[in-house]
Design an enzyme around this catalytic site. Sequence first.
Site, mmCIF file in Angstrom:
data_model
loop_
_atom_site.group_PDB
_atom_site.id
_atom_site.type_symbol
_atom_site.label_atom_id
_atom_site.label_comp_id
_atom_site.label_asym_id
_atom_site.label_seq_id
_atom_site.Cartn_x
_atom_site.Cartn_y
_atom_site.Cartn_z
ATOM 1 N N LYS A 120 -49.986 -28.142 167.997
ATOM 2 C CA LYS A 120 -50.164 -28.813 169.287
ATOM 3 C C LYS A 120 -48.821 -29.264 169.855
ATOM 4 O O LYS A 120 -48.522 -29.037 171.042
ATOM 5 C CB LYS A 120 -51.097 -30.016 169.139
ATOM 6 C CG LYS A 120 -51.385 -30.724 170.465
ATOM 7 C CD LYS A 120 -52.258 -31.944 170.263
ATOM 8 C CE LYS A 120 -51.453 -33.089 169.668
ATOM 9 N NZ LYS A 120 -52.219 -34.352 169.626
ATOM 10 N N ASP A 138 -55.512 -31.033 172.610
ATOM 11 C CA ASP A 138 -55.664 -32.373 172.055
ATOM 12 C C ASP A 138 -57.130 -32.782 172.147
ATOM 13 O O ASP A 138 -57.998 -31.960 172.458
ATOM 14 C CB ASP A 138 -54.758 -33.365 172.790
ATOM 15 C CG ASP A 138 -55.193 -33.616 174.230
ATOM 16 O OD1 ASP A 138 -56.085 -32.884 174.734
ATOM 17 O OD2 ASP A 138 -54.653 -34.538 174.852
#
Length: 218
Positions: A120, A138
């Site tokens: 991420k 997320d």
Amino acid sequence: MSAADIGRIFARLRESNEQPETELEFATPFQLLIAVILSAQATDKSVNQATRALFADAPTPDAMLALGESGLVPYINRIGLFRSKAKNVIASCRQLLDKHAGEVPATREALEALPGVGRKTANVVLNVAFGEATIAVDTHIFRVARRIGLASGETPLAVERELLQCIPEEFRRSAHHWLILHGRYVCKARRPECARCGLADLCAHNAVVGQSLASSDV
């Protein structure tokens, strides 16, 4: 969801915010990297409050490395997991200096080799600093993509792959910013504000809720 509806969703998101940006504050790719590492399980607001002073005093990898973990902690001790983050930040600074001449690498492999950097974080840096059409999944994006009907994957990676496959190329570069902001301010976790959502007529969640309400009136 049809390709046409997906196109309409992102066209509307673009219309409401033509050039979406991260809410993290930074001036260089290095500062972005550090801010994203610190943002894990923390709000952008709390990270910005910490990094304003931190980046003023230690704007570069060598300056931050000179602080050491003990010197870094006072800047970030109001952020969750600050001790482990301090360890990772200092280790990343050392690695940037030792292996990358103090520059943030522009490849996923090199980014994910840095302490505290997962997929991420790498996706955010690649997208924001280097302009790649990546999607950093997320909690907001994971929730919104599944709720709206853009993806059905059970893991962030599965959702990321679905989004990259279904989102038209013209929207892909900014897609994760639009979805994050939509999840943060409209399509909230506990109480999505469907009444003021510009995507309500295209949303799978809203369609299900509408059907339930209609059934209860019968």
